[in-house]
Design an enzyme around this catalytic site. Structure first.
Site, PDB file in Angstrom:
ATOM      1  N   GLU A  68       0.826  -1.211   0.000  1.00 47.31           N
ATOM      2  CA  GLU A  68       0.000   0.000   0.000  1.00 47.31           C
ATOM      3  C   GLU A  68       0.856   1.255   0.000  1.00 47.31           C
ATOM      4  OE1 GLU A  68      -0.254  -2.498   2.070  1.00 47.31           O
ATOM      5  OE2 GLU A  68      -2.284  -3.331   1.977  1.00 47.31           O
ATOM      6  N   GLY A 312      12.672  -5.489   0.857  1.00 47.67           N
ATOM      7  CA  GLY A 312      12.940  -4.299   0.065  1.00 47.67           C
ATOM      8  C   GLY A 312      13.871  -4.514  -1.106  1.00 47.67           C
TER       9      GLY A 312
END
Length: 437
Positions: A68, A312
């Protein structure tokens, strides 16, 4: 359920939350010990701000986690371009890091306050947002009711309603109506999502498409990628990404079925990297040699599996291959986002359980970029076929690029829908210019 019973249920929710308030501090301390909370910032979860509120108009944007946060980053940049301050809340340590990497000091980051009336009240007293924007499927009763009581406009963007969530809300129509009617606007990802929000009492509802299509490609370190490519040499690769329990062993089975003939490297990127030790142990027990990213293990000629146990770095792992199986679709339900692998030039494979990303998969499958597999054997056949059939693999990759191009435009539609709420704040910001936070 009548309106009176709905009010009673929401009142009960509030009182249960107040009853749980005393135990939340030790609970968050436990989570911090597990690395799931930042020790020095736990007070933010109780609505206590760690920085001052800047002067001028301010928008509160809440994005639950990494996906998100990535999706809403371009929208945040648009809001900031207008001179409007943004306080961004997220719920995980990882998403906080992503926010810092992608947005830097252009936003104020706070951890999302607990959905308890005194906590939300404390948060709103400090930040006094002019507008609240929630991302995708963040429906928190006390937050919604408190924003409504203060007449703060709240908008849901990139709205998504899963099969399971819709079924649950339909069983409680009065509660759903009492909450969803509080939204000034819902901007949904698809026509199907929009119809579900309308059924539950939201009005007006617009359709924008998926904001994730308009985000930047996941970043990577070119030097690290070059080093791994050098170690790989001509070896072929495929990746199983965002995997859940059971899917890592399935990927190991696929590798064992194909390695003798193809000499491949399998890349596995679990959705929850904290499971990496258990995953490695299980793969080693199958006779596979595992290299781990966190250990900086080299990819030698006899390495079977490269375990991407970091957060990440999806941009790195996907750039190491042209074939990606997207997890939570063979074991588990709901699926994971297929747009990132398509964006980075991968042919996409997936199991059948992709309810949470149905529209994206339908579009990619229709274009020819994505293919569904029923089981591990079919996955092995699909991976093997794409590894040796360059024309088909490149055709699927090109189809994905074309499909993504057609899907773009969600950011423009979202901003257009938000104009009635952003324009007055833009004017206010320009009349009273100040330093950015």
């Amino acid at each position: 359920m009548s309106n009176a019973l709905a009010r009673l249920a929401l009142s009960a929710y509030r009182w249960v939350g107040l009853g749980l308030y005393p135990v939340m501090r030790p609970y968050l301390a436990y989570r911090a010990a597990k690395g799931k909370e930042e020790r020095g910032r736990r007070s933010e979860r109780f609505g206590r701000a760690s920085v001052e509120r800047p002067a001028g108009p301010l928008v509160w944007i809440h994005a639950a986690s990494v996906g998100e946060t990535n999706a809403v980053s371009p929208l945040i940049r648009e809001v900031r371009r207008r001179g409007i301050s943004v306080v961004l809340t997220t719920g995980t340590v990882t998403s906080a890091r992503v926010a810092r990497e992608r947005l830097g000091d252009s936003v104020i980051h706070q951890y999302v306050p607990l959905d308890l009336k005194p906590v939300i009240g404390r948060f709103l007293d400090h930040w006094q947002p002019d507008l609240a924007i929630m991302v995708e499927s963040e429906i928190w009763p006390m937050t919604i009711l408190e924003l409504g009581a203060r007449h703060i406009a709240q908008v849901l963007v990139n709205g998504r309603m899963s099969d399971r969530s819709f079924a649950r809300w339909k069983k409680r129509p009065a509660i759903a109506d009492a909450l969803f009617e509080k939204f000034a606007l819902v901007i949904a990802q698809s026509d199907a999502d929009a119809e579900r929000f309308r059924t539950l009492g939201a009005l007006p509802v617009l359709v924008s498409g998926n904001l994730k299509v308009d985000t930047d490609a996941p970043p990577h370190d070119p030097a690290v990628l070059a080093a791994y490519r050098s170690q790989l040499g001509p070896r072929k690769t495929w990746a199983a990404i965002s995997t859940f329990d059971g899917e890592e062993l399935a990927a190991g089975t696929v590798h064992a079925m194909l390695k003798e003939h193809l000499g491949i490297l399998t890349i596995i990127v679990p959705r929850h990297p904290e499971r990496a030790d258990a995953i490695e142990e299980a793969l080693v027990a199958r006779g596979l040699k595992v290299a781990r990213r966190t250990r900086n293990d080299p990819l030698t000629a006899d390495t079977d599996v490269f375990l991407g146990d970091t957060i990440g770095e999806m941009g790195l792992y996907l750039r190491m291959t042209e074939i990606a199986f997207v997890g939570r679709s063979l074991f588990g339900e709901g699926g994971q986002n297929p747009l990132e692998p398509a964006m980075l030039g991968c042919a996409v494979l997936s199991g059948p359980n992709v309810q949470n990303f149905r529209d994206s998969y339908q579009r990619l499958a229709k274009s020819g970029c994505a293919r569904m597999v029923r089981d591990v054997e079919m996955l092995a056949k699909g991976v093997g076929y794409l590894l040796v059939n360059d024309d088909m693999r490149h055709k699927m990759i090109a189809a994905g690029q074309d499909s993504l191009q057609e899907m773009r435009g969600a950011l423009t539609e979202t901003v257009r829908g938000l104009e009635p709420y952003l324009n007055p704040l833009t004017v206010k910001a320009r009349l009273h210019p100040r330093e950015a936070p």
